[in-house]
Enzyme design. Structure first.
Site, PDB file in Angstrom:
ATOM      1  N   TYR A 122       0.989  -1.129  -0.027  1.00  0.00           N
ATOM      2  CA  TYR A 122      -0.065  -0.058   0.055  1.00  0.00           C
ATOM      3  C   TYR A 122       0.762   1.223  -0.093  1.00  0.00           C
ATOM      4  O   TYR A 122       1.815   1.446   0.823  1.00  0.00           O
ATOM      5  CB  TYR A 122      -0.843   0.011   1.236  1.00  0.00           C
ATOM      6  N   GLN A 186     -10.841   0.384   1.322  1.00  0.00           N
ATOM      7  CA  GLN A 186     -11.218  -0.765   0.130  1.00  0.00           C
ATOM      8  C   GLN A 186     -10.439  -1.304  -0.356  1.00  0.00           C
ATOM      9  O   GLN A 186     -10.324  -2.420  -0.862  1.00  0.00           O
ATOM     10  CB  GLN A 186     -12.254   0.163  -0.807  1.00  0.00           C
ATOM     11  N   ASN A 209      -3.507   6.104   6.273  1.00  0.00           N
ATOM     12  CA  ASN A 209      -4.199   6.686   7.387  1.00  0.00           C
ATOM     13  C   ASN A 209      -5.020   5.811   8.125  1.00  0.00           C
ATOM     14  O   ASN A 209      -4.539   4.531   8.402  1.00  0.00           O
ATOM     15  CB  ASN A 209      -4.926   7.925   6.712  1.00  0.00           C
ATOM     16  N   SER A 232       5.609   9.018  13.026  1.00  0.00           N
ATOM     17  CA  SER A 232       6.924   8.929  12.928  1.00  0.00           C
ATOM     18  C   SER A 232       7.418   9.641  14.278  1.00  0.00           C
ATOM     19  O   SER A 232       7.054  10.594  14.975  1.00  0.00           O
ATOM     20  CB  SER A 232       7.415   9.802  11.806  1.00  0.00           C
ATOM     21  N   GLN A 254      11.601  14.802  11.292  1.00  0.00           N
ATOM     22  CA  GLN A 254      10.774  14.210  11.517  1.00  0.00           C
ATOM     23  C   GLN A 254       9.528  14.817  11.828  1.00  0.00           C
ATOM     24  O   GLN A 254       8.422  14.413  11.637  1.00  0.00           O
ATOM     25  CB  GLN A 254      11.261  13.165  12.625  1.00  0.00           C
ATOM     26  N   HIS A 257       6.843  15.186   9.195  1.00  0.00           N
ATOM     27  CA  HIS A 257       6.214  14.451   8.634  1.00  0.00           C
ATOM     28  C   HIS A 257       4.588  14.454   9.059  1.00  0.00           C
ATOM     29  O   HIS A 257       3.829  14.429   8.000  1.00  0.00           O
ATOM     30  CB  HIS A 257       6.696  13.025   9.422  1.00  0.00           C
ATOM     31  N   GLU A 322      11.524   4.799  17.412  1.00  0.00           N
ATOM     32  CA  GLU A 322      11.745   4.499  16.206  1.00  0.00           C
ATOM     33  C   GLU A 322      13.076   4.601  15.663  1.00  0.00           C
ATOM     34  O   GLU A 322      13.766   3.938  15.303  1.00  0.00           O
ATOM     35  CB  GLU A 322      10.435   5.016  15.158  1.00  0.00           C
ATOM     36  N   HIS A 323      13.067   5.969  15.617  1.00  0.00           N
ATOM     37  CA  HIS A 323      14.677   6.549  15.360  1.00  0.00           C
ATOM     38  C   HIS A 323      15.456   7.071  16.461  1.00  0.00           C
ATOM     39  O   HIS A 323      14.940   7.546  17.214  1.00  0.00           O
ATOM     40  CB  HIS A 323      14.281   7.577  14.135  1.00  0.00           C
ATOM     41  N   ASP A 356      16.570   7.123   5.871  1.00  0.00           N
ATOM     42  CA  ASP A 356      15.504   7.154   5.209  1.00  0.00           C
ATOM     43  C   ASP A 356      15.567   7.005   3.863  1.00  0.00           C
ATOM     44  O   ASP A 356      14.550   6.422   3.062  1.00  0.00           O
ATOM     45  CB  ASP A 356      14.738   8.675   5.512  1.00  0.00           C
ATOM     46  N   GLU A 410      -0.831 -35.958  28.696  1.00  0.00           N
ATOM     47  CA  GLU A 410      -1.629 -34.958  28.074  1.00  0.00           C
ATOM     48  C   GLU A 410      -3.214 -35.282  28.105  1.00  0.00           C
ATOM     49  O   GLU A 410      -3.912 -34.627  27.593  1.00  0.00           O
ATOM     50  CB  GLU A 410      -1.175 -34.394  27.214  1.00  0.00           C
ATOM     51  N   HIS A 415      -2.706 -40.133  20.225  1.00  0.00           N
ATOM     52  CA  HIS A 415      -1.215 -39.929  20.068  1.00  0.00           C
ATOM     53  C   HIS A 415      -0.532 -41.164  20.304  1.00  0.00           C
ATOM     54  O   HIS A 415       0.409 -41.543  19.601  1.00  0.00           O
ATOM     55  CB  HIS A 415      -0.907 -38.666  20.834  1.00  0.00           C
TER      56      HIS A 415
END
Length: 438
Positions: A122, A186, A209, A232, A254, A257, A322-323, A356, A410, A415
């Site tokens: 995506y 969708q 999003n 971010s 950052q 963003h 994250e960074h 990046d 068990e 088995h």
């Protein structure tokens, strides 16, 4: 930028699971796509993207790719190719091989590694187009050996004229041959369940999003997903040797963003914190996306002043950013104390944008503190593993009683009997009998 003593600092993060209305809308869209297929995709595209498509027009045509190349600068094509080469080289070092281990008793144990067959990527529209994210999703899948890679993106990432040409060129350079002009929840539903135009995939990757994030969470189980990405974030760990203008610039890299992106300096130097705060204000005025960066810095930015470098390191490990940039006198020495971070950038010249766009490691990195238990995207995200067992007669005769003991404890007599019938068959063949007494 706020300057905060360490004991008063609490990282503000958005763990957005959506409103009840957003969740309900996403579920309705997914169910509609499952029932109606392409008809639902066309309807929601007109409703949400304000673009009316006709049946059969979802797939991007070769002529559109050629037109995209005519619209972008040659310098961009060269830059994409150079970045793709670096990213591919880095990820090729992550390749893993199937293996088998022959035991002395003739048994063989092993692991078979295969690529996923079909992956969906995506690519968002929204505030900006991200050709670099196309590379970061597609190239590891390619290196892993995934034969079918599909891209979906909203139909107007380039405005009313259609898909952003830079996205199309990046996808073509990365080797994507199947692209569709559909976005939102969708698109995620189409990738997960399939329609007349889009065959279902094994895994969905890529940011989006809140509706895309909720849709990915909703379809997980029917299909695999990479993660539910949050805004971010960057943390800069610095001492008084750091250059304030560098630190400020990287924090803003950052902040621009997203209004919910977080940018935090952690330092034992009050003097550095004050200098960085001044630099942030000065540099903010120079940014084209200053309104977004300003909202981020005001709501999610801070310069945290600690009593010592050890306390600063402790805070970083708790944040699991994250960074993480380390701008100290000896960043290599500090790195050994870092337990939780998605990507670590060492020294004054390892600015976060280097990672990046160009260095090679993947820039799709765990957010919201999930670096405590998660890793950046790599080849493991696009492979599956099968364990392999070939047990010899000698091994089963040796281990059979132990296996039956465990099964019966068990409560699984079936088995145990699956083993017992083989042991008794072997005993019978050795004594000349053929009775099975279970």
């Amino acid at each position: 930028m706020k300057i905060i003593p360490a004991q008063e600092f609490e990282m503000k993060r958005e763990s957005d699971y959506g409103t009840p209305e957003q969740n309900a809308a996403v579920k309705e869209i997914i169910q509609a796509v499952r029932r109606e297929g392409d008809a639902a995709l066309l309807r929601y595209t007109e409703q949400h993207d304000k673009i009316k498509l006709i049946a059969g027009s979802l797939r991007v045509q070769e002529s559109e790719l050629q037109a995209a190349y005519d619209q972008v600068e040659p310098s961009f094509v060269n830059a994409i190719r150079a970045a793709a080469e670096r990213i591919r080289s880095y990820h090729q070092r992550q390749k893993r091989n199937s293996w088998m281990d022959l035991q002395p008793d003739g048994s063989i144990l092993g692991q078979i590694i295969r690529p996923l067959q079909r992956v969906g990527v995506y690519v968002p529209g929204g505030k900006a187009a991200y050709p670099s994210s196309v590379l970061m999703n597609v190239i590891p899948a390619q290196v892993a050996g995934v034969p079918e890679i599909v891209m979906v993106t909203p139909p107007a990432t380039g405005g009313t004229e259609g898909i952003n040409p830079y996205i199309l060129v990046a996808a073509a350079e990365a080797g994507v041959t199947e692209m569709y002009r559909v976005g939102g929840a969708q698109a995620i539903a189409a990738l997960a369940y399939g329609t007349d135009s889009i065959a279902p995939v094994d895994k969905i990757c890529g940011p989006g999003n809140i509706y895309v994030a909720l849709a990915k969470r909703e379809v997980y189980g029917a299909v695999n997903i990479d993660s539910i990405a949050g805004p971010s974030e960057i943390v800069v760990l610095a001492d008084d040797t750091a250059e304030p203008s560098y630190v400020a610039a990287d924090l803003l890299s950052q902040a621009e963003h997203d209004e919910m992106a977080s940018a935090v300096l952690v330092t034992p130097s009050r003097q550095l914190a004050e200098a960085v705060a001044v630099e942030v204000e000065r540099q903010l005025e120079l940014l084209p996306r200053r309104d977004i960066a300003r909202a981020s810095i005001d709501s999610y930015g801070a310069a945290v002043v600690t009593a010592s470098l050890d306390e600063a390191i402790s805070i970083v490990n708790r944040l699991a950013p994250e960074h993480l940039e380390i701008m100290t006198q000896d960043p290599m020495e500090i790195m050994g104390s870092i337990e939780n971070a998605g990507a670590i950038f060492l020294g004054p010249y390892s600015s976060e944008p280097v990672g990046d766009y160009f260095a090679g490691p993947n820039h799709i990195i765990p957010t919201n503190g999930t670096a405590r238990f998660s890793s950046p995207v790599d080849l493991d995200d696009f492979i599956k593993k099968s364990s392999m067992i070939y047990y010899s007669k000698e091994a089963l005769l040796r281990d059979g009683e132990t296996i039956m003991e465990l099964a019966r404890r068990e409560g699984f007599e079936g088995h145990a009997r699956a083993i017992a019938i083989r042991l008794e068959q072997e005993q019978a063949s050795q004594t000349g009998g053929n009775d099975h007494e279970l």
